[in-house]
Write a protein that holds these residues in place. Structure first.
Motif, PDB file in Angstrom:
ATOM      1  N   SER A 127       0.719  -1.027  -0.071  1.00 44.11           N
ATOM      2  CA  SER A 127       0.133   0.221   0.011  1.00 44.11           C
ATOM      3  C   SER A 127       0.734   1.497  -0.121  1.00 44.11           C
ATOM      4  O   SER A 127       0.768   2.269  -0.749  1.00 44.11           O
ATOM      5  N   ILE A 128       1.964   1.187   0.832  1.00 38.87           N
ATOM      6  CA  ILE A 128       2.528   2.567   0.800  1.00 38.87           C
ATOM      7  C   ILE A 128       3.679   2.721  -0.195  1.00 38.87           C
ATOM      8  O   ILE A 128       3.742   3.637  -1.008  1.00 38.87           O
ATOM      9  N   PHE A 129       3.917   1.489  -0.751  1.00 39.46           N
ATOM     10  CA  PHE A 129       5.087   1.653  -1.891  1.00 39.46           C
ATOM     11  C   PHE A 129       4.290   2.068  -3.168  1.00 39.46           C
ATOM     12  O   PHE A 129       4.430   3.089  -3.733  1.00 39.46           O
ATOM     13  N   LEU A 130       2.884   1.372  -3.524  1.00 43.24           N
ATOM     14  CA  LEU A 130       2.292   1.777  -4.617  1.00 43.24           C
ATOM     15  C   LEU A 130       1.665   3.145  -4.487  1.00 43.24           C
ATOM     16  O   LEU A 130       1.770   4.247  -5.645  1.00 43.24           O
ATOM     17  N   TYR A 131       1.221   3.672  -3.196  1.00 45.97           N
ATOM     18  CA  TYR A 131       0.899   4.981  -3.095  1.00 45.97           C
ATOM     19  C   TYR A 131       1.885   5.998  -3.259  1.00 45.97           C
ATOM     20  O   TYR A 131       1.671   7.020  -4.158  1.00 45.97           O
ATOM     21  N   THR A 132       3.036   6.012  -2.915  1.00 50.00           N
ATOM     22  CA  THR A 132       4.112   6.963  -2.877  1.00 50.00           C
ATOM     23  C   THR A 132       4.984   6.850  -4.105  1.00 50.00           C
ATOM     24  O   THR A 132       5.440   7.678  -4.796  1.00 50.00           O
ATOM     25  N   SER A 133       5.366   5.596  -4.446  1.00 51.36           N
ATOM     26  CA  SER A 133       6.230   5.430  -5.753  1.00 51.36           C
ATOM     27  C   SER A 133       5.593   5.199  -7.079  1.00 51.36           C
ATOM     28  O   SER A 133       6.066   5.432  -8.247  1.00 51.36           O
ATOM     29  N   ALA A 134       4.150   5.058  -7.288  1.00 51.62           N
ATOM     30  CA  ALA A 134       3.536   4.857  -8.477  1.00 51.62           C
ATOM     31  C   ALA A 134       2.446   5.586  -8.547  1.00 51.62           C
ATOM     32  O   ALA A 134       2.549   6.635  -9.524  1.00 51.62           O
ATOM     33  N   TYR A 135       1.686   5.735  -7.522  1.00 48.62           N
ATOM     34  CA  TYR A 135       0.363   6.757  -7.813  1.00 48.62           C
ATOM     35  C   TYR A 135       0.888   8.429  -7.693  1.00 48.62           C
ATOM     36  O   TYR A 135       0.347   9.162  -8.666  1.00 48.62           O
ATOM     37  N   THR A 136       1.645   8.716  -6.698  1.00 48.62           N
ATOM     38  CA  THR A 136       2.030  10.066  -6.805  1.00 48.62           C
ATOM     39  C   THR A 136       2.585  10.641  -7.712  1.00 48.62           C
ATOM     40  O   THR A 136       2.255  11.797  -8.415  1.00 48.62           O
ATOM     41  N   PRO A 137       3.628   9.917  -8.173  1.00 43.74           N
ATOM     42  CA  PRO A 137       4.272  10.641  -9.422  1.00 43.74           C
ATOM     43  C   PRO A 137       3.535  10.193 -10.728  1.00 43.74           C
ATOM     44  O   PRO A 137       3.790  11.282 -11.657  1.00 43.74           O
ATOM     45  N   LEU A 138       2.642   9.434 -11.017  1.00 43.88           N
ATOM     46  CA  LEU A 138       1.880   9.136 -12.216  1.00 43.88           C
ATOM     47  C   LEU A 138       0.755  10.238 -12.078  1.00 43.88           C
ATOM     48  O   LEU A 138       0.248  10.657 -13.501  1.00 43.88           O
ATOM     49  N   LYS A 139       0.456  10.781 -11.198  1.00 47.12           N
ATOM     50  CA  LYS A 139      -0.690  12.235 -11.341  1.00 47.12           C
ATOM     51  C   LYS A 139      -0.322  13.276 -12.092  1.00 47.12           C
ATOM     52  O   LYS A 139      -0.984  13.637 -12.777  1.00 47.12           O
ATOM     53  N   ALA A 140       1.085  13.183 -12.129  1.00 48.54           N
ATOM     54  CA  ALA A 140       1.502  14.370 -13.147  1.00 48.54           C
ATOM     55  C   ALA A 140       1.894  13.838 -14.475  1.00 48.54           C
ATOM     56  O   ALA A 140       2.269  14.690 -15.428  1.00 48.54           O
ATOM     57  N   VAL A 141       1.594  12.691 -14.862  1.00 44.67           N
ATOM     58  CA  VAL A 141       1.555  12.020 -16.179  1.00 44.67           C
ATOM     59  C   VAL A 141       0.527  11.489 -16.875  1.00 44.67           C
ATOM     60  O   VAL A 141       0.437  11.830 -18.219  1.00 44.67           O
ATOM     61  N   THR A 142      -0.512  10.902 -16.167  1.00 42.15           N
ATOM     62  CA  THR A 142      -1.558   9.974 -16.846  1.00 42.15           C
ATOM     63  C   THR A 142      -2.670  10.168 -15.955  1.00 42.15           C
ATOM     64  O   THR A 142      -2.731  10.095 -14.854  1.00 42.15           O
ATOM     65  N   PRO A 143      -4.010  10.052 -16.700  1.00 36.76           N
ATOM     66  CA  PRO A 143      -5.164   9.928 -15.814  1.00 36.76           C
ATOM     67  C   PRO A 143      -5.321   8.619 -15.047  1.00 36.76           C
ATOM     68  O   PRO A 143      -5.996   8.465 -14.076  1.00 36.76           O
ATOM     69  N   LEU A 144      -4.597   7.772 -15.794  1.00 44.25           N
ATOM     70  CA  LEU A 144      -4.511   6.237 -15.331  1.00 44.25           C
ATOM     71  C   LEU A 144      -4.025   6.339 -13.748  1.00 44.25           C
ATOM     72  O   LEU A 144      -3.890   5.157 -13.167  1.00 44.25           O
ATOM     73  N   ALA A 145      -3.550   7.334 -13.280  1.00 41.99           N
ATOM     74  CA  ALA A 145      -2.811   7.399 -12.045  1.00 41.99           C
ATOM     75  C   ALA A 145      -4.185   6.911 -10.995  1.00 41.99           C
ATOM     76  O   ALA A 145      -3.661   6.370  -9.844  1.00 41.99           O
ATOM     77  N   VAL A 146      -5.424   7.305 -11.212  1.00 43.91           N
ATOM     78  CA  VAL A 146      -6.532   7.025 -10.476  1.00 43.91           C
ATOM     79  C   VAL A 146      -6.609   5.604 -10.506  1.00 43.91           C
ATOM     80  O   VAL A 146      -6.777   4.917  -8.966  1.00 43.91           O
ATOM     81  N   PHE A 147      -6.265   4.697 -11.437  1.00 45.49           N
ATOM     82  CA  PHE A 147      -6.354   3.262 -11.383  1.00 45.49           C
ATOM     83  C   PHE A 147      -5.449   2.660 -10.402  1.00 45.49           C
ATOM     84  O   PHE A 147      -5.630   1.884  -9.444  1.00 45.49           O
ATOM     85  N   VAL A 148      -4.150   3.273 -10.492  1.00 48.97           N
ATOM     86  CA  VAL A 148      -3.101   2.793  -9.564  1.00 48.97           C
ATOM     87  C   VAL A 148      -3.349   3.095  -8.217  1.00 48.97           C
ATOM     88  O   VAL A 148      -3.201   2.374  -7.305  1.00 48.97           O
TER      89      VAL A 148
END
Length: 299
Positions: A127-148
């Motif tokens: 949970s911590i890894f995905l939220y910080t290392s995937a979801y957070t940086p992806l928000k600035a890249v793609t709307p798919l961040a919400v899925f992650v």
């Protein structure tokens, strides 16, 4: 002397409020509530020590994720009205202190969850890894961040079941899916309300990056899927997770309230209806676990 005491109290109050903001205490408490509901659904005998450990571990896990998130996004937060007064963008707290809090919370949270059982610690770490290392940086890249982001966001309900049973089976999977699909209408409603602010900060929080009927169609679709999954346990096809038909009807009505506001938003495309959908989604995810738990204890 009196003035010094007043100043000390004022400083302490600011530090406390900043800590609350950094770790998003309100959100952490709601996650703890959902985790405990998941535990009560899975437990044959209730152990209050396990509940306390689950509550503490879950609280630390969410607090850590939010603190890491605010360290990573401190410059983005400066650009938005809603976030510019947070401890880091305002300069009241240094990134080093925030990182120290996040790291201590991570280690403590995972250790406490491990003491319940290793699977709990694993899901907490994921949970911590995905939220910080995937979801957070992806928000600035793609709307798919919400899925992650929906993956770590869906862990709490399931985590409670795993804490109670030590197993990840079809029951835990269904609890995960309920919270997973719930997040899309919830976060897209927020994305609709904050669209201009998010745009200014370069964050992609609506499907296809557009505030239009197409985005609302997706909100309607995911709300419908969420309703179907939430009432599925009535079919007795979800292992030991079963709800009475009357419970399924109540849950369906709760979901239809969300669907009603999603359809209203499709027609009006107004911020007022987006806010109503967002509030209806908060009501849904608060009441649904309570209904499930009451149903279980009526069996």
């Amino acid at each position: 002397m009196g003035l010094v005491l007043v100043e000390d109290k004022s400083i302490l109050k600011t530090v406390f409020l900043d800590f609350k903001q950094l770790t998003k205490v309100g959100l952490s408490v709601s996650v703890v509530f959902t985790s405990i509901a998941g535990y009560l659904l899975g437990a044959d005998t209730i152990e209050f020590t396990t509940i306390l450990m689950l509550a503490t571990g879950g609280f630390l896990m969410v607090g850590a994720s939010n603190a890491f998130n605010q360290v990573i996004e401190k410059d983005i937060d400066k650009l938005m009205q809603r976030t510019k007064d947070r401890p880091l963008p305002s300069g009241r707290m240094s990134p080093t202190i925030a990182l120290t809090i996040a790291t201590l919370f991570t280690i403590s949270g995972i250790v406490i969850l491990y003491a319940i059982n290793p699977k709990c610690a694993l899901f907490g770490a994921i949970s911590i890894f995905l939220y910080t290392s995937a979801y957070t940086p992806l928000k600035a890249v793609t709307p798919l961040a919400v899925f992650v982001g929906a993956i770590p966001g869906a862990i709490p309900f399931m985590l409670g079941w795993v804490a109670a049973t030590g197993k990840f089976g079809i029951e835990a999977g269904f609890l995960f899916m309920i919270q997973f699909f719930w997040q899309f209408p919830h976060f897209w409603a927020i994305g609709w309300l904050q669209f201009e602010e998010y745009n200014k900060a370069g964050l992609h929080m609506l499907p296809m990056d557009k505030k239009d009927k197409g985005a609302v169609v997706q909100m309607i679709f995911y709300t419908a899927v969420m309703i179907l999954i939430s009432i599925a346990p009535v079919l007795k096809s979800t292992g030991s997770l079963y709800i009475y038909p009357i419970t399924a009807i109540i849950v369906a009505i709760l979901g239809l309230l969300m669907l009603f506001y999603a359809i209203k938003l499709y027609k009006s495309e107004s911020n007022l209806d987006a806010r109503k959908l967002m509030l209806a989604s908060v009501f849904y995810i608060t009441v649904l676990p309570i209904i499930y738990v009451i149903d279980k204890f009526l069996h």
